[in-house]
Design a protein around this motif. Structure first.
Motif, PDB file in Angstrom:
ATOM      1  N   ALA A  86       9.970   3.341  16.537  1.00 25.54           N
ATOM      2  CA  ALA A  86      10.023   2.133  16.086  1.00 25.54           C
ATOM      3  C   ALA A  86      10.897   1.367  16.121  1.00 25.54           C
ATOM      4  N   GLU A  87      10.301  -0.546  15.727  1.00 26.92           N
ATOM      5  CA  GLU A  87      11.863  -0.615  16.492  1.00 26.92           C
ATOM      6  C   GLU A  87      12.700  -1.261  14.581  1.00 26.92           C
ATOM      7  N   ALA A  88      13.686  -2.131  15.423  1.00 25.46           N
ATOM      8  CA  ALA A  88      14.975  -2.202  14.360  1.00 25.46           C
ATOM      9  C   ALA A  88      13.322  -2.628  13.333  1.00 25.46           C
ATOM     10  N   LEU A  94      -0.132  -3.955  10.684  1.00 23.45           N
ATOM     11  CA  LEU A  94      -0.741  -5.185  11.286  1.00 23.45           C
ATOM     12  C   LEU A  94      -0.212  -5.547  12.809  1.00 23.45           C
ATOM     13  N   ASP A  95       0.179  -4.178  13.777  1.00 22.71           N
ATOM     14  CA  ASP A  95      -0.027  -4.481  15.027  1.00 22.71           C
ATOM     15  C   ASP A  95      -1.539  -3.993  15.353  1.00 22.71           C
ATOM     16  N   ALA A  96      -1.718  -3.060  14.601  1.00 24.72           N
ATOM     17  CA  ALA A  96      -3.244  -2.251  14.838  1.00 24.72           C
ATOM     18  C   ALA A  96      -4.477  -2.827  14.304  1.00 24.72           C
ATOM     19  N   GLY A 125      -0.012   3.809  24.668  1.00 26.07           N
ATOM     20  CA  GLY A 125      -0.105   2.716  23.935  1.00 26.07           C
ATOM     21  C   GLY A 125       0.807   1.834  24.231  1.00 26.07           C
ATOM     22  N   ALA A 126       1.975   1.815  24.884  1.00 29.15           N
ATOM     23  CA  ALA A 126       3.182   1.009  24.715  1.00 29.15           C
ATOM     24  C   ALA A 126       3.617   1.454  25.633  1.00 29.15           C
ATOM     25  N   GLY A 127       5.243   0.876  25.955  1.00 20.15           N
ATOM     26  CA  GLY A 127       6.164   1.529  27.318  1.00 20.15           C
ATOM     27  C   GLY A 127       6.631   0.304  28.182  1.00 20.15           C
ATOM     28  N   ASN A 184      -0.108 -10.867  25.564  1.00 14.21           N
ATOM     29  CA  ASN A 184       0.502 -10.871  24.244  1.00 14.21           C
ATOM     30  C   ASN A 184      -0.474 -11.227  22.620  1.00 14.21           C
ATOM     31  N   LYS A 185      -0.593  -9.693  22.186  1.00 18.46           N
ATOM     32  CA  LYS A 185      -1.629 -10.030  20.841  1.00 18.46           C
ATOM     33  C   LYS A 185      -1.688 -10.376  19.774  1.00 18.46           C
ATOM     34  N   ASP A 186      -0.163 -10.332  19.786  1.00 19.90           N
ATOM     35  CA  ASP A 186      -0.103 -11.526  17.810  1.00 19.90           C
ATOM     36  C   ASP A 186      -0.954 -12.723  18.270  1.00 19.90           C
ATOM     37  N   ILE A 188      -6.988   5.106  17.500  1.00 21.34           N
ATOM     38  CA  ILE A 188      -5.695   5.319  17.009  1.00 21.34           C
ATOM     39  C   ILE A 188      -5.167   4.609  17.960  1.00 21.34           C
ATOM     40  N   VAL A 189      -4.389   3.111  17.498  1.00 16.68           N
ATOM     41  CA  VAL A 189      -4.183   1.947  18.344  1.00 16.68           C
ATOM     42  C   VAL A 189      -2.611   1.509  18.347  1.00 16.68           C
ATOM     43  N   ASN A 190      -1.945   2.403  17.570  1.00 18.12           N
ATOM     44  CA  ASN A 190      -0.174   2.355  17.351  1.00 18.12           C
ATOM     45  C   ASN A 190       0.537   3.156  17.538  1.00 18.12           C
ATOM     46  N   GLY A 191       1.118   3.382  18.242  1.00 20.50           N
ATOM     47  CA  GLY A 191       1.846   4.932  19.007  1.00 20.50           C
ATOM     48  C   GLY A 191       2.939   5.186  17.413  1.00 20.50           C
ATOM     49  N   THR A 192       3.807   4.209  16.812  1.00 21.92           N
ATOM     50  CA  THR A 192       4.651   4.314  16.367  1.00 21.92           C
ATOM     51  C   THR A 192       4.120   5.756  14.825  1.00 21.92           C
ATOM     52  N   THR A 193       2.985   4.413  14.790  1.00 20.50           N
ATOM     53  CA  THR A 193       2.008   5.638  12.716  1.00 20.50           C
ATOM     54  C   THR A 193       1.754   6.962  13.619  1.00 20.50           C
ATOM     55  N   ARG A 239      -4.203  -6.175  14.644  1.00 20.65           N
ATOM     56  CA  ARG A 239      -4.456  -7.428  16.026  1.00 20.65           C
ATOM     57  C   ARG A 239      -5.303  -7.062  17.252  1.00 20.65           C
ATOM     58  N   LYS A 240      -5.020  -5.637  17.485  1.00 19.18           N
ATOM     59  CA  LYS A 240      -5.557  -5.137  18.212  1.00 19.18           C
ATOM     60  C   LYS A 240      -7.357  -4.627  18.163  1.00 19.18           C
ATOM     61  N   VAL A 241      -7.218  -4.605  16.723  1.00 20.07           N
ATOM     62  CA  VAL A 241      -8.784  -4.308  16.345  1.00 20.07           C
ATOM     63  C   VAL A 241     -10.106  -5.624  16.615  1.00 20.07           C
ATOM     64  N   ALA A 275       5.768  -4.592  11.316  1.00 18.65           N
ATOM     65  CA  ALA A 275       4.745  -4.634  12.029  1.00 18.65           C
ATOM     66  C   ALA A 275       3.528  -3.336  12.245  1.00 18.65           C
ATOM     67  N   ASP A 276       3.883  -2.335  12.009  1.00 16.95           N
ATOM     68  CA  ASP A 276       3.801  -1.337  12.967  1.00 16.95           C
ATOM     69  C   ASP A 276       3.141  -0.300  11.432  1.00 16.95           C
ATOM     70  N   ILE A 277       4.027  -0.169  10.820  1.00 22.25           N
ATOM     71  CA  ILE A 277       3.745   1.005   9.837  1.00 22.25           C
ATOM     72  C   ILE A 277       2.475  -0.133   8.445  1.00 22.25           C
TER      73      ILE A 277
HETATM   74  N1  HSE Z   1       4.981  -1.068  18.610  1.00 25.88           N
HETATM   75  C1  HSE Z   1       3.575  -0.814  19.102  1.00 25.88           C
HETATM   76  C2  HSE Z   1       3.034   0.794  18.834  1.00 25.88           C
HETATM   77  C3  HSE Z   1       3.094  -1.397  20.477  1.00 25.88           C
HETATM   78  O1  HSE Z   1       3.893   1.133  18.439  1.00 25.88           O
HETATM   79  O2  HSE Z   1       2.265   1.178  19.108  1.00 25.88           O
HETATM   80  C4  HSE Z   1       2.947  -2.735  21.096  1.00 25.88           C
HETATM   81  O3  HSE Z   1       1.591  -3.014  21.013  1.00 25.88           O
END
Ligand code: HSE
Ligand code: NAP
Length: 431
Positions: free
Chosen positions: A191-193, A202-204, A302-304, A106-108, A159-164, A206-208, A197-199
């Motif tokens: 990408a989620e619905a 914010l997700d990245a 990085g995900a899946g 839970n990175k958040d 690079i810590v976000n796969g969607t972007t 949290r990881k940083v 958080a990705d684009i």
């Molecule tokens: N949504 C994130 C990504 C995966 O696109 O990398 C979960 O951390």
């Protein structure tokens, strides 16, 4: 002889929870040989029992009541893969206080309240491990805390976000605009619905925060991280970047400088020869620099479902080994320093700048005069033919400049009548 078994509970049976259940089954035959005993999932917390029933062999292990887990003294390990801040934080804290060991992805939560959770673990001599919280299946937390502990690390970035990364790859390789690449990422399930958080980075971010805390032994929280997303990047920016020998990536950067920690996430130009420039599609990669190891790079998914479960199960196995060797809580919080986090305006960066200026004699001189006033030095410049609006498009890459000075120079430039539009400013990665 009866096989030894350690009981565990899953909190959540979504993408990652189901993956953990599957990976534990995939390991079933050799688990005892590998770690000295079997791990058995005896309880799974979900909200919707019916939805989860088909995902487990024995639906009677499902519950929607946390009390069934916290009061069960036979459960030694709690695997939190439900996400969100609360009730996840309450459940993890209660589990640690009860002497159970916890694994979380839970990175958040960890990016905000990691210290409180690690303190609770220390107080009860329990393990709290979170390898999957950063870069999914890529081992990075354990390498930073253990394998690279003999270093003073100066930088951890990547690079810590796969969607972007998928979106920027499509924009770069197929010339797509951002919205089209996002639509494709959504269609393909990257990408989620709600992709915010990705684009928006914010997700990245949290990881940083987590990476910086672990790498520099000093707490950095989500609010300390400066964040920009990729929504304003255009195919044209990417084309110009290529002309200038660079690729645009959403980078998370944490740097340990003499004046404090720099922690930020933003789209950046990176030289096309840098190893991170070749990390494409939804892959992640983290680059680490230390005084002994020099450069090291970690690359992968990085995900899946299964990649993330791989990291979670690795943590579970570590905990099992610690339980058997009676050394739980051996590696807890590693933040023994209290370093300041620099304000972004005091960080130093190179910049890519794209602007429309009047197409006449003396305009570039006027521009460089403003630059000189604020210590902005030009490293590369391209001028394009006259545009439809009668302006010339000028693209500049600057030398390293204090962020605050660059911002002031841009404000002053935008007030000059010869400057019609500042189309884009993007940072350029470089030490
Ligand atoms: N949504 C994130 C990504 C995966 O696109 O990398 C979960 O951390
Ligand atoms: P998910 O698919 O949405 O699954 C969440 C699960 O948790 C569901 O089974 C849900 O149950 C359950 N849950 C949520 N809130 C609950 C509550 N209050 N009480 C009981 N059960 C609850 O999420 P995920 O993608 O697996 O992600 C889980 C965690 O892993 C998150 O922290 C995420 O950031 C992290 N993570 C995910 C990935 C990834 O690739 N997905 C990668 C790295 C890290 P119901 O379905 O019944 O509501």
């Amino acid at each position: 002889m009866e096989e030894k078994v350690i009981n565990a509970a899953l909190l959540g049976l979504g993408t990652v929870g189901t993956g953990v259940y599957k990976v534990l089954k995939m390991q079933e035959d050799e688990m005892t040989a590998k770690i000295g005993c079997k791990v058995r999932i005896t309880r799974v917390l979900v909200r919707n029992l019916e939805k989860a029933a088909a995902k487990v062999d024995d639906p009677s292990i499902l519950t929607n009541n946390w009390e069934d887990i916290i009061t069960d003294s036979s459960i030694k390990i709690v695997i939190e893969v439900m996400g969100g801040i609360n009730p996840a934080q309450t459940y993890i804290t209660e589990a640690l206080k009860a002497g159970k060991h916890v694994v979380s992805a839970n990175k958040d939560l960890i990016a905000v309240n990691g210290k409180e959770l690690l303190d609770a673990a220390e107080a009860s001599h329990s393990d709290f491990l979170f390898e999957a919280a950063v870069a999914g299946g890529i081992p990075i937390i354990r390498p930073l805390k253990q394998c690279l502990a003999g270093n003073h690390l100066s930088e951890v970035m990547g690079i810590v976000n796969g969607t972007t990364n998928f979106i920027l790859t499509k924009m770069s390789q197929e010339g797509m605009e951002f919205q089209d690449a996002l639509a494709l990422a959504t269609k393909l399930g990257y990408a989620e619905a709600d992709p915010t958080a990705d684009i928006d980075g914010l997700d990245a971010g949290r990881k940083v925060a987590i990476l910086a805390s672990v790498a520099f032994n000093s707490r950095v929280v989500f609010d300390d991280v400066y964040i920009e997303g990729i929504t304003k990047i255009s195919a044209k920016d990417i084309r110009y970047a290529k002309e200038m020998g660079c690729t645009i990536k959403l980078l998370g950067v944490a740097r340990n400088t003499d004046e404090g920690i720099e922690a930020y996430v933003c789209p950046m130009l990176i030289p096309s020869t840098h190893p991170l420039a070749t990390v494409n599609d939804s892959y992640n990669a983290v680059f680490v620099n230390g005084d002994a190891v020099e450069d090291a790079m970690f690359f992968g998914r990085g995900a899946g479902q299964l990649p993330t479960a791989s990291a979670v199960v690795g943590d579970v196995f570590d905990i099992v080994r610690n339980i058997q060797a009676d050394c739980s809580g051996r590696i807890g919080c590693t933040c023994y320093k209290n370093l300041p986090v620099k304000k972004m305006e005091n960080a130093h960066s190179r910049f890519f700048l794209r602007l429309h200026v009047e197409d006449r004699c003396g305009v570039l001189a006027e521009m460089t005069e403003v630059f000189a006033k604020y210590h902005v030095s030009v490293a590369q410049i391209i001028q394009r033919d006259t545009l439809d609006d009668g302006c010339a498009e000028v693209v500049v890459i600057t030398a390293k400049v204090r962020e605050g000075d660059f911002k002031t120079a841009i404000e002053e430039l935008s007030n000059r009548s010869s400057v019609k539009k500042i189309s884009r400013t993007i940072r350029v990665y470089g030490k």
